[in-house]
Design an enzyme around this catalytic site. Structure first.
Site, PDB file in Angstrom:
ATOM      1  N   GLU A 125       0.824  -1.210   0.000  1.00 47.68           N
ATOM      2  CA  GLU A 125       0.000   0.000   0.000  1.00 47.68           C
ATOM      3  C   GLU A 125       0.860   1.264   0.000  1.00 47.68           C
ATOM      4  O   GLU A 125       0.469   2.298  -0.545  1.00 47.68           O
ATOM      5  CB  GLU A 125      -0.909   0.008   1.232  1.00 47.68           C
ATOM      6  CG  GLU A 125      -1.884  -1.152   1.301  1.00 47.68           C
ATOM      7  CD  GLU A 125      -2.517  -1.309   2.683  1.00 47.68           C
ATOM      8  OE1 GLU A 125      -3.609  -1.885   2.762  1.00 47.68           O
ATOM      9  OE2 GLU A 125      -1.902  -0.861   3.676  1.00 47.68           O
ATOM     10  N   GLU A 178      -6.654  -1.397  11.353  1.00 47.39           N
ATOM     11  CA  GLU A 178      -5.820  -0.375  11.994  1.00 47.39           C
ATOM     12  C   GLU A 178      -6.541   0.915  12.364  1.00 47.39           C
ATOM     13  O   GLU A 178      -6.154   1.590  13.331  1.00 47.39           O
ATOM     14  CB  GLU A 178      -4.643   0.006  11.067  1.00 47.39           C
ATOM     15  CG  GLU A 178      -3.588  -1.052  10.878  1.00 47.39           C
ATOM     16  CD  GLU A 178      -3.922  -2.029   9.754  1.00 47.39           C
ATOM     17  OE1 GLU A 178      -3.382  -3.157   9.770  1.00 47.39           O
ATOM     18  OE2 GLU A 178      -4.724  -1.661   8.864  1.00 47.39           O
ATOM     19  N   ASP A 188     -12.187  -6.230  -1.077  1.00 50.23           N
ATOM     20  CA  ASP A 188     -13.034  -7.413  -1.022  1.00 50.23           C
ATOM     21  C   ASP A 188     -14.394  -7.058  -0.440  1.00 50.23           C
ATOM     22  O   ASP A 188     -14.511  -6.134   0.362  1.00 50.23           O
ATOM     23  CB  ASP A 188     -12.378  -8.516  -0.185  1.00 50.23           C
ATOM     24  CG  ASP A 188     -12.003  -8.039   1.217  1.00 50.23           C
ATOM     25  OD1 ASP A 188     -12.764  -8.281   2.159  1.00 50.23           O
ATOM     26  OD2 ASP A 188     -10.938  -7.401   1.357  1.00 50.23           O
TER      27      ASP A 188
END
Length: 269
Positions: A39, A204, A227
């Protein structure tokens, strides 16, 4: 100027400003907290950041990785928790996120935190793979403490820093974010996520929000859907299949966000 000298200068400047002055001046010190290397690296490339190979700004022995540089009028730091020393996988989850956020705020004194990353999404709430959301609220879904008041503490619901102009002008989607330390979803988690009215879930966000709130630093959460949690495909399979393409979508959205922030004060966002 050495990276340590840049940090000392930014820290000294921040110490001499009142809160009102900080809010009324253009954002100049931006901190990204990003969990996974996949990321983070597209943004490192996009903003031409340099890896701090010395790592002396953090406690000796931690695997955290910092990148730094300047983009337009912004000083940018991007910090990720790095890899587990034994297993070699990304240090995902709330523990690493909260530790690295606390340490980064203490050392880097950011004006604004952006937690950018991938997430699961719920089709029942209108999410599709590749969608990018700015979180309006964050909460935990796996801290179950069924005692009055402690139950609210466990959920830890918080509003994220409000950016109505940014969301409107960039035509971004909004939704609530729910955080837990598991990629899959147990029946207990499902019920808690529903109670949180979440559109997206991650591992997170709420932990970063807790630390940012504790230390009075505004935080924005930008999440791209890899997803569909309530879809037909297994979460792990869909996450792996879509990670590369969704990370590219996240990169584009975050670049728009940073370009929008450049030259603006917090109250203009």
């Amino acid at each position: 100027m050495a990276p340590t000298d840049e940090i000392i200068g930014a820290t000294a400047a921040a110490a001499n400003m009142t809160e009102a002055e900080e809010r009324s001046r253009p954002v100049s010190n931006l901190l990204f907290i990003i969990a996974m290397q996949a990321e983070a690296l597209p943004l490192v490339t996009k903003f031409q950041l340099t890896e701090d190979t010395d790592r002396s700004i953090f406690t000796k022995g931690v695997p955290w990785v910092r990148y730094y540089g300047n983009y337009k009028d912004l000083q940018i730091n991007l910090v990720r928790p790095g890899k587990d020393p034994s297993l070699g996988v990304d240090n995902v989850g709330t523990i690493s996120a909260s530790l690295v956020t606390y340490a980064s705020i203490q050392v880097l004194k950011p004006d604004l935190i952006i937690n950018a990353g991938t997430s699961g999404g719920f089709k029942a709430k209108g999410a599709s793979v590749g969608d990018v959301f700015v979180a309006t609220d964050v909460a935990f879904h796996d801290r179950r403490i069924p005692i009055p008041v402690f139950d609210l503490y466990g959920i830890g619901a918080r509003r994220s820093f409000s950016t109505p102009n940014l969301v409107k002008d960039l035509n971004l989607k909004e939704g609530k974010l729910s955080t837990g330390d598991s990629l899959d979803m147990s029946p207990h988690d499902a019920a808690a996520i529903s109670a949180n009215d979440a559109t997206v879930k991650d591992m997170e966000g709420a932990a970063i929000a807790y630390v940012a709130d504790l230390l009075s630093v505004p935080a924005v959460f930008v999440k791209a859907v890899t997803d569909i949690v309530d879809g037909e495909k297994p979460t792990t399979e869909e996450f792996v299949d879509n990670l590369a393409s969704v990370t590219a979508a996240l990169d584009r959205a975050v670049t728009q966000v940073v370009d929008y922030i450049n030259g603006k004060c917090l109250s203009e966002l």
